[in-house]
Design a protein around this motif. Structure first.
Motif, short mmCIF file in Angstrom:
data_model
loop_
_atom_site.label_atom_id
_atom_site.label_comp_id
_atom_site.label_asym_id
_atom_site.label_seq_id
_atom_site.Cartn_x
_atom_site.Cartn_y
_atom_site.Cartn_z
N LEU A 202 0.82 -1.21 0.00
CA LEU A 202 0.00 0.00 0.00
C LEU A 202 0.86 1.26 0.00
O LEU A 202 0.35 2.37 0.08
CB LEU A 202 -0.92 0.00 1.23
CG LEU A 202 -1.87 -1.19 1.37
CD1 LEU A 202 -2.72 -1.04 2.61
CD2 LEU A 202 -2.75 -1.34 0.14
N GLU A 203 2.16 1.09 -0.08
CA GLU A 203 3.07 2.22 0.09
C GLU A 203 3.20 3.07 -1.17
O GLU A 203 3.37 4.28 -1.08
CB GLU A 203 4.44 1.66 0.51
CG GLU A 203 5.48 2.66 0.92
CD GLU A 203 5.37 3.11 2.38
OE1 GLU A 203 4.64 2.45 3.14
OE2 GLU A 203 6.01 4.12 2.73
N ILE A 204 3.17 2.45 -2.34
CA ILE A 204 3.34 3.20 -3.59
C ILE A 204 2.15 2.94 -4.50
O ILE A 204 1.43 1.96 -4.30
CB ILE A 204 4.66 2.81 -4.31
CG1 ILE A 204 4.72 1.29 -4.54
CG2 ILE A 204 5.88 3.26 -3.51
CD1 ILE A 204 5.92 0.84 -5.36
N PRO A 205 1.93 3.81 -5.50
CA PRO A 205 0.75 3.61 -6.37
C PRO A 205 0.73 2.22 -6.98
O PRO A 205 1.80 1.64 -7.26
CB PRO A 205 0.94 4.67 -7.46
CG PRO A 205 1.82 5.69 -6.87
CD PRO A 205 2.71 4.98 -5.89
N PHE A 206 -0.46 1.70 -7.20
CA PHE A 206 -0.57 0.32 -7.67
C PHE A 206 0.09 0.12 -9.03
O PHE A 206 0.67 -0.94 -9.29
CB PHE A 206 -2.02 -0.15 -7.73
CG PHE A 206 -2.12 -1.58 -8.17
CD1 PHE A 206 -1.86 -2.61 -7.27
CD2 PHE A 206 -2.38 -1.92 -9.50
CE1 PHE A 206 -1.88 -3.94 -7.66
CE2 PHE A 206 -2.41 -3.25 -9.90
CZ PHE A 206 -2.17 -4.25 -8.99
N SER A 207 0.01 1.11 -9.92
CA SER A 207 0.58 0.93 -11.26
C SER A 207 2.08 0.61 -11.15
O SER A 207 2.60 -0.24 -11.86
CB SER A 207 0.36 2.17 -12.10
OG SER A 207 0.86 3.29 -11.42
N LEU A 208 2.76 1.28 -10.22
CA LEU A 208 4.19 1.01 -10.00
C LEU A 208 4.38 -0.35 -9.34
O LEU A 208 5.16 -1.18 -9.80
CB LEU A 208 4.77 2.06 -9.05
CG LEU A 208 5.26 3.38 -9.61
CD1 LEU A 208 5.76 4.24 -8.48
CD2 LEU A 208 6.38 3.12 -10.62
N TRP A 209 3.66 -0.55 -8.24
CA TRP A 209 3.80 -1.77 -7.44
C TRP A 209 3.53 -3.01 -8.28
O TRP A 209 4.31 -3.97 -8.29
CB TRP A 209 2.85 -1.67 -6.25
CG TRP A 209 2.68 -2.90 -5.42
CD1 TRP A 209 1.56 -3.66 -5.32
CD2 TRP A 209 3.66 -3.50 -4.56
NE1 TRP A 209 1.77 -4.69 -4.45
CE2 TRP A 209 3.05 -4.64 -3.97
CE3 TRP A 209 4.98 -3.21 -4.24
CZ2 TRP A 209 3.72 -5.47 -3.07
CZ3 TRP A 209 5.64 -4.04 -3.34
CH2 TRP A 209 5.02 -5.13 -2.78
N GLY A 210 2.44 -2.99 -9.04
CA GLY A 210 2.06 -4.14 -9.85
C GLY A 210 3.12 -4.46 -10.88
O GLY A 210 3.49 -5.62 -11.10
N SER A 211 3.62 -3.41 -11.50
CA SER A 211 4.63 -3.61 -12.54
C SER A 211 5.92 -4.19 -11.93
O SER A 211 6.55 -5.08 -12.50
CB SER A 211 4.90 -2.28 -13.22
OG SER A 211 5.98 -2.40 -14.08
N LEU A 212 6.29 -3.69 -10.76
CA LEU A 212 7.51 -4.20 -10.11
C LEU A 212 7.35 -5.67 -9.73
O LEU A 212 8.28 -6.48 -9.89
CB LEU A 212 7.80 -3.37 -8.86
CG LEU A 212 8.31 -1.95 -9.14
CD1 LEU A 212 8.27 -1.12 -7.87
CD2 LEU A 212 9.72 -1.99 -9.71
N LEU A 213 6.18 -6.03 -9.22
CA LEU A 213 5.97 -7.42 -8.79
C LEU A 213 6.06 -8.41 -9.96
O LEU A 213 6.37 -9.58 -9.78
CB LEU A 213 4.59 -7.58 -8.15
CG LEU A 213 4.40 -7.14 -6.72
CD1 LEU A 213 3.07 -7.64 -6.22
CD2 LEU A 213 5.51 -7.66 -5.82
N THR A 214 5.75 -7.91 -11.16
CA THR A 214 5.77 -8.77 -12.34
C THR A 214 7.15 -9.40 -12.55
O THR A 214 7.26 -10.53 -12.98
CB THR A 214 5.41 -7.93 -13.59
OG1 THR A 214 4.19 -7.27 -13.31
CG2 THR A 214 5.26 -8.79 -14.80
N ALA A 215 8.19 -8.64 -12.24
CA ALA A 215 9.55 -9.16 -12.45
C ALA A 215 9.94 -10.05 -11.27
O ALA A 215 10.07 -9.57 -10.15
CB ALA A 215 10.53 -8.01 -12.60
N ASP A 216 10.12 -11.33 -11.55
CA ASP A 216 10.46 -12.29 -10.49
C ASP A 216 11.69 -11.83 -9.70
O ASP A 216 11.73 -11.94 -8.48
CB ASP A 216 10.79 -13.66 -11.08
CG ASP A 216 9.55 -14.31 -11.65
OD1 ASP A 216 8.46 -13.73 -11.48
OD2 ASP A 216 9.68 -15.37 -12.27
N SER A 217 12.70 -11.34 -10.44
CA SER A 217 13.96 -11.03 -9.77
C SER A 217 13.77 -9.89 -8.77
O SER A 217 14.26 -9.95 -7.65
CB SER A 217 15.02 -10.66 -10.80
OG SER A 217 14.54 -9.60 -11.59
#
Lengths: 392, 399
Positions: A202-217
């Protein structure tokens, strides 16, 4: 297993409970420890049941319990998302946004699982589809969840198996928009920031968070950083050290994996004579969509502190084909594309154009899967499967 | 319990309880007038209870939730579903050992959920509203009993960990708290959970009170996170946080243990709006009746016969033990424990066999409806058939 009318109840064996508890101790705070504990119990019970009764091919797929509640199980191109909960409230199913809006995370079916550790009981009390959650559910921005009320869910799981059998083309997923990739420098900065955040999702906007989570590494690094308190540097493979015969975690000698008869053809466009004696070939096994692929990197020293590099992707089994629409690319560390190759119908391997690189230079090799959106033909979605960072 | 006779009565009377027993039916005068007006407006041959119920159901779904027309339609349907609710409650209580809650309490809890049932049920699908509602009521009562039992076993702090955010929010709203205050309490609750989950696998229920150090950690986290609230408020001291969370426990307990006796009273008694509002809009009535007419009643009865035949055929292919098991469970209404005892097999085997048998029967009927009626078996359709399945099975003659 118990049938409470039409809902499924399972007893949790004491050893399952104990093992799940032990495994959850490495998580960073009591919230994520409990998330891991409940999800581990859920996985230990649900997966064998699914395999035995309904989906023999089912495998555990994705979990990020340090960061998000929920467990994904994959079977034959369909994804089943289980959302365990310890609360007594069964008036609605609450699904974290990650499982709904990240294209590579989104499932077809979502299951409401209630776990009562004191009673050692697990209950699957309802299911629904992505499509229903999206269209009939409500979104709660305060904790970024989609919610659907109990009467709109299906509490009789038999319905699921019957519908899958008689109506295999039922629309279970709403169209999803791709997330914009986050530049590497920003991703690193956010990794630092989220390492100590109590509620990173919940710390950063979802568009950023979601995109970051996509990358396994990136996800693995954040998880590790939160659990150890230290931000691990990006896993950088020092390929010039291969020339000194040093071994890197995850990389094997090509000869150890591939049968020698095949070696001659393994780097197809390279005549055997051209591969100098000093060339070193290393291979990394990747599991992509339940298939084992090999990422092969061949390097040969060149004059002027340079290295010649060839990169190939192929199937481990020569008789198999690569999945279609895989894009293998060479990128700068900032994420700009240098060159790429895409798989098509019945490709057994693809190879990037050989390139030269000065010792010390860093680059990135990325593998993504592109899937065309069925509803909007011209839009493609892509999902990053693998990112590998190298230094010459 | 006296059977209600005429159709006006069905849509305007409510069960009365005295000392936990049904004492009779009470008429809501306003609903009665509204039902009479509607029934006069339609042709004689269309006054089957099913048609009238479908009419009010569709009518309700077209109104905005807060309008008085919506309240009237809801009143009619709540009245109509009184028996379904009563028998669902009766059966669940009969099947659940060790219940301390009177039937009337459980009944009130279930009947209060009628709006949710109406929202989820599609009037176009084959199951009747009554059947669908009976199924939903049973689930609601089972959940209610399960929750009550768990609540009784929880310490105050354990209760906080067994809450969902939704319930907490509802409890705070019911206590009259403003949205901004409520958001602060919810954050405090979230911080409590992040910091203070038990360190033992089976320690949720009997969670002890946090010590000073834990309250300090909760307060620190709260003060860090409160900036994200739309009304961040002041920093909270450990004492403030403790007070707030104790208050959450109190509000939650009184929210989850409501004073039940007032729930079944028809809302329209207190509603002073003009009777005119609830009178039927004739243009709309005709429109809805046109839709309903398209569904032929005789066809439905015919289908019911066919479904019975299909079920009987499918059951005939089952082995004798399974057939016996179905008879015991559906026709003689044995509990699973009783069946296990009777047949000398473990209860989980009973459960598993029942699940598999149900799946096969559901498959057979759905397949039939797909081939004969050309109904696409979507999840909503099959869910609807599944709710009917139990009723059909219970009504099957013992072979």
């Amino acid at each position: 297993m118990m049938l409470s009318h039409t809902q499924l109840e399972f007893d949790i064996a004491p050893e399952v409970l104990e093992a799940a508890w032990q495994q959850s101790r490495v998580y960073s705070n009591s919230r994520s420890q409990w998330t891991a504990f409940l999800n581990q119990i859920c996985l230990s019970i649900v997966l064998p049941w699914l395999q035995a009764e309904h989906l023999p091919q089912a495998v555990s797929d994705l979990q990020a319990w340090e960061l998000v509640n929920g467990t994904a199980i994959q079977s034959d191109r369909q994804r089943f998302i289980f959302i365990p909960d310890k609360s007594i409230d069964t008036s609605q199913l609450t699904v974290p946004q990650e499982w709904m809006d990240i294209p590579s995370w989104a499932g077809n079916y979502y299951f409401a699982v209630q776990i009562n550790p004191d009673e050692q009981q697990l209950r699957i009390w309802a299911y629904t589809t992505h499509e229903q959650l999206k269209n009939q559910g409500s979104y709660d921005p305060s904790d970024r969840t989609y919610n659907l009320e109990a009467p709109s869910l299906v509490s009789d799981l038999n319905v699921l198996w019957v519908v899958r059998q008689l109506n295999p083309h039922e629309v279970t997923q709403s169209p999803l928009s791709p997330l914009t990739p986050v530049p590497a420098a920003q991703a690193d900065h956010l990794l630092q920031r989220l390492t100590s955040a109590p509620l990173p999702r919940l710390e950063i906007p979802f568009s950023l968070w979601g995109s970051l989570l996509t990358a396994d590494s990136w996800r693995d690094r954040l998880t590790q950083a939160r659990q150890t308190g230290e931000v691990a540097p990006r896993r950088l493979t020092q390929i010039s050290q291969w020339l000194q015969n040093s071994v890197m975690e995850g990389w094997q000698l090509l000869e150890s994996l591939v049968n020698p008869d095949e070696l001659a053809t393994s780097l197809r466009q390279t005549p055997v004579s051209e591969v100098s004696r000093e060339a070193v070939r290393r291979v990394k096994r990747l599991t992509i969509r339940q298939q084992t692929l090999l990422l092969i990197v061949a390097i040969a020293p060149e004059p002027d502190e340079k290295v010649n590099i060839r990169i190939q992707l192929r199937t481990e089994e020569r008789t198999e084909d690569l999945p279609e629409n895989l894009l293998l690319s060479l990128q700068s560390t900032a994420g700009s594309m240098i060159q790429s190759m895409q798989t098509g119908d019945r490709y057994s391997s693809i190879q990037l154009r050989p390139f030269k690189c000065r010792i010390g230079t860093q680059f990135k090799v990325q593998l993504e899967e592109q899937s065309s959106n069925l509803l909007e033909d011209d839009e493609t979605q892509s999902e990053v499967l693998i990112e590998e960072w190298f230094q010459c | 319990m006296r059977q209600r006779q005429d159709i006006t009565e069905l849509f305007s009377t409510f069960l009365q309880f005295e000392a936990e027993r049904v004492s009779g039916w009470a008429t809501d005068a306003r609903l009665r007038r509204s039902a009479e007006t509607y029934i006069k407006s339609i042709q004689q041959n269309k006054t089957s209870e099913w048609l009238v119920a479908t009419y009010w159901h569709r009518y309700w779904q077209q109104q905005s939730a807060s309008s008085s027309k919506s309240a009237t339609a809801l009143g009619h349907l709540s009245a109509y579903l009184q028996e379904s609710c009563y028998w669902s409650t009766y059966n669940v209580i009969r099947q659940t050992p060790g219940i301390r809650h009177p039937l009337s309490d459980c009944f009130q809890v279930a009947i209060a959920e009628v709006p949710k049932v109406l929202r989820a049920k599609d009037p176009q699908h084959p199951s009747s509203l009554k059947t669908y509602a009976s199924y939903a009521f049973s689930n609601i009562i089972r959940d209610f009993l399960r929750q009550r039992r768990e609540l009784d076993l929880c310490s105050d702090w354990g209760l906080l960990l067994k809450l969902s955010r939704k319930r907490l929010k509802e409890a705070l709203a019911a206590a009259g708290m403003s949205e901004s205050e409520s958001a602060q309490r919810q954050l405090a609750w979230q911080c409590f959970e992040t910091v203070y989950l038990p360190t033992k696998a089976s320690g949720l229920r009997r969670l002890a009170a946090p010590d000073r150090q834990a309250w300090e950690a909760i307060a620190t986290l709260y003060n860090r996170q409160r900036q994200q609230l739309s009304v961040p408020g002041e920093d909270g001291s450990p004492e403030t946080l403790e007070r707030w969370l104790a208050q959450c426990v109190k509000y939650t307990r009184s929210y989850l243990y409501p004073s039940i006796d007032s729930l079944n009273r028809s809302r329209s008694d207190e509603d002073n709006s003009e009777l005119q509002d609830s009178l039927v809009d004739h243009a709309q009535t005709n429109l809805i009746n046109d839709w309903i007419e398209q569904e032929e009643i005789s066809d439905r009865q015919n289908q019911y016969q066919q479904i019975r035949a299909i079920l009987a055929d499918a059951i005939a292919t089952f082995d004798p033990t399974l057939q016996q098991l179905l008879i015991l469970y559906y026709q003689r209404q044995y509990t699973q424990q009783q069946i296990a005892k009777e047949l000398g097999i473990p209860q989980y085997t009973v459960s598993r066999k029942l699940t598999k048998a149900r799946e096969k029967l559901l498959l057979a009927i759905t397949q039939w409806s797909q081939e004969t009626l050309h109904i696409t078996p979507t999840a909503t359709v099959v869910k609807d058939i599944a709710t009917l399945l139990d009723e059909w099975l219970a009504a099957m003659p013992e072979a």
